[in-house]
Every structure is written in C-alpha cells, then in structure tokens.
Design a protein around this motif. Structure first.
Motif, PDB file in Angstrom:
ATOM      1  N   GLY A  74       0.824  -1.208   0.000  1.00  0.00           N
ATOM      2  CA  GLY A  74       0.000   0.000   0.000  1.00  0.00           C
ATOM      3  C   GLY A  74       0.855   1.254   0.000  1.00  0.00           C
ATOM      4  N   LEU A  75       1.924   1.242   0.813  1.00  0.00           N
ATOM      5  CA  LEU A  75       2.817   2.408   0.895  1.00  0.00           C
ATOM      6  C   LEU A  75       3.504   2.646  -0.450  1.00  0.00           C
ATOM      7  N   SER A  76       4.042   1.565  -1.049  1.00  0.00           N
ATOM      8  CA  SER A  76       4.769   1.730  -2.310  1.00  0.00           C
ATOM      9  C   SER A  76       3.863   2.300  -3.392  1.00  0.00           C
ATOM     10  N   LEU A  77       2.663   1.717  -3.524  1.00  0.00           N
ATOM     11  CA  LEU A  77       1.768   2.185  -4.584  1.00  0.00           C
ATOM     12  C   LEU A  77       1.320   3.617  -4.336  1.00  0.00           C
ATOM     13  N   ALA A  78       1.044   3.944  -3.064  1.00  0.00           N
ATOM     14  CA  ALA A  78       0.594   5.297  -2.750  1.00  0.00           C
ATOM     15  C   ALA A  78       1.700   6.307  -3.017  1.00  0.00           C
ATOM     16  N   LEU A  79       2.953   5.978  -2.611  1.00  0.00           N
ATOM     17  CA  LEU A  79       4.066   6.899  -2.836  1.00  0.00           C
ATOM     18  C   LEU A  79       4.355   7.030  -4.327  1.00  0.00           C
ATOM     19  N   ALA A  80       4.328   5.910  -5.031  1.00  0.00           N
ATOM     20  CA  ALA A  80       4.581   5.967  -6.476  1.00  0.00           C
ATOM     21  C   ALA A  80       3.551   6.863  -7.142  1.00  0.00           C
ATOM     22  N   GLY A  81       2.295   6.711  -6.746  1.00  0.00           N
ATOM     23  CA  GLY A  81       1.232   7.537  -7.317  1.00  0.00           C
ATOM     24  C   GLY A  81       1.476   9.008  -7.050  1.00  0.00           C
ATOM     25  N   ALA A  82       1.864   9.341  -5.811  1.00  0.00           N
ATOM     26  CA  ALA A  82       2.068  10.739  -5.446  1.00  0.00           C
ATOM     27  C   ALA A  82       3.293  11.311  -6.150  1.00  0.00           C
ATOM     28  N   VAL A 100       0.671   6.594 -13.488  1.00  0.00           N
ATOM     29  CA  VAL A 100       1.002   5.737 -12.341  1.00  0.00           C
ATOM     30  C   VAL A 100      -0.065   5.896 -11.263  1.00  0.00           C
ATOM     31  N   ASP A 101      -0.423   7.153 -11.015  1.00  0.00           N
ATOM     32  CA  ASP A 101      -1.452   7.441 -10.032  1.00  0.00           C
ATOM     33  C   ASP A 101      -2.788   6.832 -10.454  1.00  0.00           C
ATOM     34  N   ALA A 102      -3.087   6.981 -11.750  1.00  0.00           N
ATOM     35  CA  ALA A 102      -4.364   6.467 -12.260  1.00  0.00           C
ATOM     36  C   ALA A 102      -4.439   4.961 -12.106  1.00  0.00           C
ATOM     37  N   ILE A 103      -3.332   4.275 -12.434  1.00  0.00           N
ATOM     38  CA  ILE A 103      -3.351   2.807 -12.371  1.00  0.00           C
ATOM     39  C   ILE A 103      -3.451   2.323 -10.925  1.00  0.00           C
ATOM     40  N   ARG A 142      -6.879   2.708  -9.805  1.00  0.00           N
ATOM     41  CA  ARG A 142      -7.753   1.728 -10.437  1.00  0.00           C
ATOM     42  C   ARG A 142      -7.600   0.366  -9.769  1.00  0.00           C
ATOM     43  N   LEU A 143      -6.355   0.025  -9.380  1.00  0.00           N
ATOM     44  CA  LEU A 143      -6.116  -1.243  -8.687  1.00  0.00           C
ATOM     45  C   LEU A 143      -6.917  -1.302  -7.381  1.00  0.00           C
ATOM     46  N   ALA A 144      -6.989  -0.153  -6.702  1.00  0.00           N
ATOM     47  CA  ALA A 144      -7.757  -0.112  -5.459  1.00  0.00           C
ATOM     48  C   ALA A 144      -9.241  -0.351  -5.745  1.00  0.00           C
ATOM     49  N   ASP A 145      -9.726   0.178  -6.882  1.00  0.00           N
ATOM     50  CA  ASP A 145     -11.126  -0.066  -7.256  1.00  0.00           C
ATOM     51  C   ASP A 145     -11.364  -1.542  -7.522  1.00  0.00           C
ATOM     52  N   VAL A 146     -10.378  -2.174  -8.191  1.00  0.00           N
ATOM     53  CA  VAL A 146     -10.515  -3.602  -8.497  1.00  0.00           C
ATOM     54  C   VAL A 146     -10.632  -4.395  -7.203  1.00  0.00           C
ATOM     55  N   GLN A 147      -9.819  -4.012  -6.215  1.00  0.00           N
ATOM     56  CA  GLN A 147      -9.854  -4.725  -4.937  1.00  0.00           C
ATOM     57  C   GLN A 147     -11.260  -4.665  -4.336  1.00  0.00           C
ATOM     58  N   LEU A 148     -11.923  -3.509  -4.474  1.00  0.00           N
ATOM     59  CA  LEU A 148     -13.278  -3.385  -3.940  1.00  0.00           C
ATOM     60  C   LEU A 148     -14.273  -4.232  -4.726  1.00  0.00           C
ATOM     61  N   ALA A 149     -13.993  -4.409  -6.036  1.00  0.00           N
ATOM     62  CA  ALA A 149     -14.936  -5.125  -6.888  1.00  0.00           C
ATOM     63  C   ALA A 149     -14.836  -6.631  -6.697  1.00  0.00           C
ATOM     64  N   VAL A 150     -13.712  -7.108  -6.115  1.00  0.00           N
ATOM     65  CA  VAL A 150     -13.573  -8.545  -5.864  1.00  0.00           C
ATOM     66  C   VAL A 150     -13.677  -8.776  -4.360  1.00  0.00           C
ATOM     67  N   PRO A 151     -14.810  -9.288  -3.888  1.00  0.00           N
ATOM     68  CA  PRO A 151     -14.950  -9.522  -2.449  1.00  0.00           C
ATOM     69  C   PRO A 151     -13.879 -10.489  -1.951  1.00  0.00           C
ATOM     70  N   ARG A 173      -5.114   3.860   0.955  1.00  0.00           N
ATOM     71  CA  ARG A 173      -5.995   5.028   1.015  1.00  0.00           C
ATOM     72  C   ARG A 173      -5.487   6.050   2.011  1.00  0.00           C
ATOM     73  N   VAL A 174      -5.087   5.548   3.198  1.00  0.00           N
ATOM     74  CA  VAL A 174      -4.629   6.451   4.250  1.00  0.00           C
ATOM     75  C   VAL A 174      -3.383   7.209   3.797  1.00  0.00           C
ATOM     76  N   VAL A 175      -2.405   6.470   3.246  1.00  0.00           N
ATOM     77  CA  VAL A 175      -1.130   7.085   2.881  1.00  0.00           C
ATOM     78  C   VAL A 175      -1.284   7.985   1.656  1.00  0.00           C
ATOM     79  N   ARG A 176      -2.100   7.551   0.705  1.00  0.00           N
ATOM     80  CA  ARG A 176      -2.216   8.274  -0.548  1.00  0.00           C
ATOM     81  C   ARG A 176      -2.674   9.723  -0.347  1.00  0.00           C
ATOM     82  N   GLY A 177      -3.751   9.874   0.446  1.00  0.00           N
ATOM     83  CA  GLY A 177      -4.270  11.218   0.666  1.00  0.00           C
ATOM     84  C   GLY A 177      -3.216  12.125   1.283  1.00  0.00           C
ATOM     85  N   HIS A 178      -2.493  11.584   2.267  1.00  0.00           N
ATOM     86  CA  HIS A 178      -1.489  12.379   2.965  1.00  0.00           C
ATOM     87  C   HIS A 178      -0.314  12.704   2.031  1.00  0.00           C
ATOM     88  N   ALA A 179       0.148  11.683   1.294  1.00  0.00           N
ATOM     89  CA  ALA A 179       1.301  11.885   0.413  1.00  0.00           C
ATOM     90  C   ALA A 179       0.994  12.924  -0.664  1.00  0.00           C
TER      91      ALA A 179
END
Lengths: 321, 282
Positions: B93-101, B107-110, B113-122, B155-161
């Motif tokens: 989570g940290l790596s993806l959030a930092l990479a996005g920021a 990179v941010d978009a992908i 989107r990965l986080a959305d996929v996680q929500l779509a697969v219970p 989610r937590v790290v992304r907003g802050h970063a």
C-alpha cells in the motif's frame, strides 16, 4: 414542433434514474463479472492440468483425457480462455463431482434461501444501525450519543463467526429459545439474521452518523433552525433525507465485506444457501461446483451493487451523473 | 498543521495504553509458548471434555488436550500469518501510494484503479478461488490476506502523500535538485510514518479477523496445527456439552483484535489529532 407531436410526459412519469446512468453501472458490473471469470480461469490454469480437478479422484485416465479434449485443455491458452468463456455463457459446466449433474441448477436452487437471510439481516441491520447512527449524531443525552455507538464499534473486533457462536451459546445452549444450527422456518431464521445484522451495524451506524453530522453543518439547516423549525421536524425533514444518499453509497462500497459475513453466517448456522454450498464444495474438492458458486456469488455481488447505486441515485439526485 | 509542535503533550490515551498492554501480553505469551506451556497436541484420555478448573483454566477438549496450551499455540499461527500479511500489505500500500504521489499521471491512475478492483472482488470470493485451487498453505493464505487488506494502507497514505507533495518545502527540494527517490526518502516517508503505524494496526486487525474466519471455514491452516478460527469450528460440534472449547479461542481473537484497534485509535489520536482513518467517528 416536436412538442406538439409528443407532448412532454408529466413529471411523475419520468424515470427517476437516467438510462445512461443505469447503462454505465451495468457495464461496470459486467466488467466485474468478466474479471471474476478470468480470475477463476487463471486459478484453474495455475494448477497444471485443470481436467484433473474437474473429474472425480477415482476417474479412469481416459475420462481425464476425454474431458481434456472436450473442454479443450490441450489447446493454446487463448483458445482455452475463449472456450471457458463459452462454457460460462452457455451454462454447460462439467458435472459436479458430488452430485453428478450440472452444478448450475444446484447453485441457483440455493439462491432464494440466501436472499431471505440476506434481506432479513440487512433489514434488521439497517434499522438498528440507522437508529444508533441517528442517536449518536442528534441525541441530547450524552449517554445515548456515545453508548450505543461505542457498543456497535466494539463489535467490529468480533469476527462474524464468533458473533454467531456467542448467540448460539446464549440463545440456543443456555436459553434454548432458538435452534443452534440447521433451523428451518422463522425460529431458525432469527439467530442467523441477527448475526448478519450485527456484522452490518457498526459500518451503517458510523457512516450514517458522519453523513448526518455533515448535513447538520449545511447552511440550509441553519436557515431552517433560524426560522424556528422544531428540532425533531428539522432532523426528520431536512437532515435524514439528505444523509441517505451518502450512506447508501458507502454501504455499497462495503457490500463485499458484508458478502463475506453472509457466507460465514450461513456456515455457522448450516443455512442452506449459496455460501454454505460453496464452502462445502471447497471442502469436498468439488471444483466444478466451486467454479459455479464463485460465479453466482460474483454475479449476485454485481447485482447488489447495481441495486444500491440505483437506490442511492433515487434518494440523492446529486449522484445521478 | 501536522507539525510536531501541535502534538506536544499528546499521548496515545488510556485506550491506546490498554491496547498496547493487551498486545504485549498476547505477543509475549505466543512467542514464549514453547517455554511456558506444554505440547498442544498432547492427549490425556482420562480427562476428556473437562470444564475450566484450576488445573486447566480453559478446560480440555474431546481428546483431553489442554485448551489454554492450545489457545496460546493457536496464537502463534494466527499472529504469524496476520502480522506477516499486515507487513506485506503495508509495504504494498505504501509503495503504490508513494509511487502515485511522486509520479502522478498514469502511475497514479493505475494505482487508484487497482484499489477499485480490490473493492470489486470480495475477499471471500478471492479466498475461495485461491485457497481451493492453489491450496491452503501458508503462502496462499498470506496472499489472500494481503490482497484483501492493502487498500486500507493505500488510502490512508495516498491522501497524505498527495497533500505533502504539494507543499512548498517539497517544491524547494525539487528546485534544489533532489530526485524523486531523495524526496521520497527525505520528505515523504518521514511524514507518512505515523499514519503508516495507524494503518498497520488497522491492517493487522483486519488480517486477523479474516484469517480466523478462513480458519473457521476450514480454508485456513490444516489440523492438527492449532489455529484460533479452526479451533472454534472444531468446538462448535460440542457446543451443548462443552461450550468452552469454542469460546476461549474465539475470545482470544476478540481480545487481540480489540487490542489492535485500541492501539490504532490511540496512535491516531496521538499523531493526527483524531481517528482520521475511521469513518464516522470524527
């Protein structure tokens, strides 16, 4: 000109949700189902020869060979993938190992029981969770504001299966009011439904509370208060209605977690639904049935999300984009 | 806003200390299990299904095994899997959030989107698919837990970063010639560390609940290796005659999860001035 030929329908006849919104959501849902099918395909493929999984353990080698040919497992992967998609679309899955017939009707047969449990649990959970959230945001007494929410939040540390076990211990073992497992009819529904509800309640209470507090800070509320509207009328007319959309939206996002809770609940109480069927299928290594169960659950999940989205758009016009 | 001066004198609160205390006891007991308890598989056929007593505080099961011993040993499995999953989920989570920021754009978009996929697969669907086809050993279970929980940290790290990267001192560092790696190391990571600690406790708590549920459903580690969820499932068969068999392992899950959540809330209070990571309690 056009308006003369076809006068605009009266306002009440208009669809509350635009077809475009609905279409967009449906498309997203279809993509999700396709994702689930693909996930199953690659999981199957990662085991080597999927045909070995799809026949009974004591099947003769020529049966394995036959299935390999029929399902095309000896073909290149892209072709296999297309074949697999075709299998799903036509519904002609390999026979269930345990039941010896097409697993799709077996799985679909279990859906009504799951729906009955889910609907009852959701109803109890929404009412109680909503009430707790409502109290925690609007109650004057600090006990009513903090107490119920605190209890609900503490329940987030209790896994759903243990909520079920605790309810069984108290209400079936000690008090003997309800059957512990394999209950039928209304008495059998009570404990599973309450277990499921307790899994929903913290999330619903929290989200509804936040939504209510957000709305309470809005300017139109200050205006309504200034004109002297009594508190209870204000909350009922202006606050709750405006908080429903956000709440439904977040509940939709949490639907996956709730689905897990439903599968666990069915297993705890031996409720004859799709969740218990799928867990039994995994334990019996009945892979054709596992595949079908996963796809039925995924499709159900998509439909639930769609329903929640439509409901949210119905109560909250700002979401109809 | 979130500078150190504002936090002076703030502590993790009573709840946080209680949580830390609970976790210390649980972790110490499970780590020291081989030295402070006996063999969890040792059977005593003369003391089958005994109710809790001074000799066996949690009672014994249908094979005469001491349940306190089994519960403590069960924690080794549950905690090892949960902590390892939480660490991996936090790193992911940290790596993806930092990479996005840092990189923004696609990179941010992908990563979003990965986080959305996680929500779509219970998680439960993922668990059934992976654990039935790939097998329910340590690796696949950790994989399921990581995939089911990394979004919490993300989610937590992304907003802050994203907020930090907009700050002037980061801009200044960039002007001074600092590369992305340097900005991440010098400015982003120190800034998100407190949040990461909070996210980690949430992640661990979620992983523990999911792990015990998988164990209960028979998708977790296999007997005879004791595991909390699996022990509850085994005890359910005797719930009328020996309710303690199912009760104590379940209680262990609740207490540990409560400890993690209390500590998480305390840390959030200490570092961010409120449980920002939890909806509805602001």
């Amino acid at each position: 000109m056009a308006s003369v030929l076809s006068p605009p329908l009266p306002r009440t006849f208009r669809l509350p949700v635009s077809g475009r919104y609905l279409g967009g959501r449906l498309l997203t849902g279809l993509v999700a189902v396709w994702g689930a099918i693909t996930l199953v395909f690659f999981a199957l493929y990662s085991t080597g020869n999927p045909a070995l999984l799809l026949v009974p353990p004591d099947a003769p080698p020529d049966e394995v060979e036959r299935l390999t040919r029929v399902l095309g497992f000896d073909r290149p992967i892209p072709e296999q993938y297309v074949t697999f998609l075709g299998t799903v679309l036509t519904g002609r899955f390999p026979d269930s190992i345990r039941y010896g017939e097409n697993p799709l009707p077996i799985a679909l047969e279990k859906v009504p029981a799951s729906l009955a449990l889910g609907a009852t649990g959701l109803l109890i959970g929404t009412l109680l969770g909503g009430l707790i959230g409502y109290w925690s945001a609007t109650a004057r007494s600090s006990w009513l504001r903090r107490g119920p929410l605190g209890v609900a939040v503490a329940f987030e540390s209790v896994p759903t299966f243990f909520i079920g076990i605790l309810l069984v211990l108290v209400f079936a073992v000690n008090l003997g009011w309800f059957p512990a497992t394999n209950g039928r009819g209304l008495p059998g529904l009570v404990l599973p439904a309450v277990t499921l509800a307790l899994a929903f309640i913290p999330a619903i209470a929290r989200v509804f509370r936040t939504a209510l507090l957000d709305v309470l800070q809005a300017e139109h509320i200050r205006t309504a208060r200034a004109k002297g509207l009594p508190h209870h009328l204000l909350v009922r007319r202006h606050v709750v209605a405006n908080a429903l959309g956000t709440t439904l939206n977040v509940v939709g996002i949490q639907a996956g977690v709730m689905l897990g809770g439903a599968v666990v609940t069915e297993s705890v109480f031996g409720w004859p639904g799709i969740g218990q069927l799928s867990i039994n299928a995994v334990q019996n290594r009945d892979y054709p049935l596992v595949i079908v169960c996963v796809l039925v659950i995924a499709a159900g999940f998509v439909l639930i999300n769609l329903l929640v989205d439509v409901l949210a758009a119905l109560v909250e016009p700002r979401l109809r984009s | 806003m979130t500078t150190a001066t504002l936090h002076k004198g703030r502590t993790i609160g009573i709840g946080g200390w209680i949580g830390a205390g609970i976790l210390t006891v649980v972790v110490a007991a499970t780590v020291l299990a081989p030295w402070i308890t006996g063999d969890p598989l040792e059977q005593h056929l003369e003391i089958l299904l005994q109710a809790p007593s001074a000799a066996h505080p949690f009672g014994t099961d249908d094979l005469g095994r001491d349940l306190l011993t089994r519960t403590i040993h069960g924690g080794r499995t549950a905690l090892t899997i949960s902590v390892m999953s939480a660490v991996l989920a936090s790193v992911l989570g940290l790596s993806l959030a930092l990479a996005g920021a840092l990189f923004g754009g696609w990179v941010d978009a992908i990563s979003g989107r990965l986080a959305d996929v996680q929500l779509a697969v219970p998680s439960i669907v993922l668990a059934i698919v992976v654990l039935s086809f790939v097998g329910n050993s340590f690796g696949p279970i950790v994989l399921v837990l990581v995939l089911g929980s990394w979004v919490l940290t993300f989610r937590v790290v992304r907003g802050h970063a994203r907020a930090v990267i907009e700050q002037q001192y980061v801009e200044a560092a960039r002007v001074a010639g600092a590369g992305r790696a340097a900005i991440a190391w010098r400015h982003l990571i120190p800034s998100v560390l407190p949040l990461l600690a909070v996210a980690f406790t949430l992640n661990a708590s979620y992983a523990l609940l999911l792990e015990s549920s998988l164990g209960y459903l028979g998708l977790g580690v296999q007997p005879p290796q004791p595991d909390w969820g699996q022990m509850v499932a085994a005890g359910q068969a005797q719930i009328f005659t020996a309710p303690w068999i199912a009760f104590f392992p379940g209680l262990a899950v609740v207490v540990t999860s409560l400890g993690l959540q209390l500590l998480g809330d305390g840390l959030a209070e200490r570092f961010t001035g409120g449980p920002v990571t939890r909806r509805g309690t602001k």
